[in-house]
Design an enzyme around this catalytic site. Structure first.
Site, mmCIF file in Angstrom:
data_model
loop_
_atom_site.group_PDB
_atom_site.id
_atom_site.type_symbol
_atom_site.label_atom_id
_atom_site.label_comp_id
_atom_site.label_asym_id
_atom_site.label_seq_id
_atom_site.Cartn_x
_atom_site.Cartn_y
_atom_site.Cartn_z
ATOM 1 N N CYS A 111 0.825 -1.202 0.000
ATOM 2 C CA CYS A 111 0.000 0.000 0.000
ATOM 3 C C CYS A 111 0.865 1.260 0.000
ATOM 4 O O CYS A 111 1.574 1.529 -0.951
ATOM 5 C CB CYS A 111 -0.974 -0.043 1.180
ATOM 6 S SG CYS A 111 -2.302 1.158 1.096
ATOM 7 N N HIS A 112 0.827 2.066 1.066
ATOM 8 C CA HIS A 112 1.636 3.273 1.180
ATOM 9 C C HIS A 112 3.031 3.004 1.749
ATOM 10 O O HIS A 112 3.884 3.892 1.743
ATOM 11 C CB HIS A 112 0.929 4.303 2.081
ATOM 12 C CG HIS A 112 -0.246 4.962 1.448
ATOM 13 N ND1 HIS A 112 -1.493 4.380 1.427
ATOM 14 C CD2 HIS A 112 -0.369 6.151 0.813
ATOM 15 C CE1 HIS A 112 -2.339 5.188 0.807
ATOM 16 N NE2 HIS A 112 -1.683 6.265 0.422
#
Length: 184
Positions: free
Chosen positions: A114-115
């Site tokens: 994800c991030h």
């Protein structure tokens, strides 16, 4: 219990607030089911307050140790869960940067979802690597020298350590399978 990862020690590096609920809980459960011992570390002992889709508070996850008390040499792989607030906090954390670089320098797998690849940008580990992430940080990864692709999981072995990246909680099965494969 599956014993594929018996004897393997995996470090899960997170901040104390804002980690995406599924991106920490599912890898913990899946990798433990595969036989690995997991250690959750954060800047402070206590708990990780998770968030669901960066909005609603999720369940807390116990922290096993402060991140400045562990060494990459004691583990076989590093897992970096996502969540916008978590990833933003870790990318500015010098201890998190040091640990991540140490895993790479030791030739050990680094897995980020994800991030979490924001930490790869800060450490220089995205440069020259093929990787993926949540689409909103695509430009950051490209600007850091990465080759971003839109795939559920990307495994890049091109720079002395295995880099495993994934996009979102929807890709957790592929993400955890790639981690298991890297350590089997």
């Amino acid at each position: 219990m599956n014993s594929t990862l018996d004897g393997r020690n995996i470090l899960v590096l997170t901040s104390n607030f804002g980690t995406e609920t599924d991106e920490i809980r599912i890898p913990l459960a899946t990798l433990r089911e595969a036989g690995a011992k997991l250690t959750v570390v954060a800047p402070e002992t206590g708990v990780v307050t998770t968030l669901e889709r960066d909005r609603e508070r999720g369940p807390e996850v116990p922290v096993d140790a402060a991140h400045d008390t562990v060494k990459a040499a004691d583990f076989d792989a590093l897992v970096l869960p996502g969540g916008t607030l978590n990833a933003d906090a870790l990318r500015g954390d010098e201890t998190a940067q040091f640990l991540t670089r140490a895993f790479a320098a030791d030739g050990k797998p680094v897995a980020a979802i994800c991030h979490a690849p924001w930490l790869l940008v800060e450490t220089g580990l995205a440069d020259g690597r093929e990787l993926t992430s949540v689409p909103t940080i695509r430009t950051d990864l490209i600007n850091a020298g990465g080759r971003w692709v839109d795939e559920e999981v990307v495994v890049d072995d091109s720079a002395g350590f295995r880099l495993i990246t994934s996009r979102t909680p929807d890709d957790l099965d592929a993400f955890t399978t790639a981690i298991i494969d890297a350590l089997s």
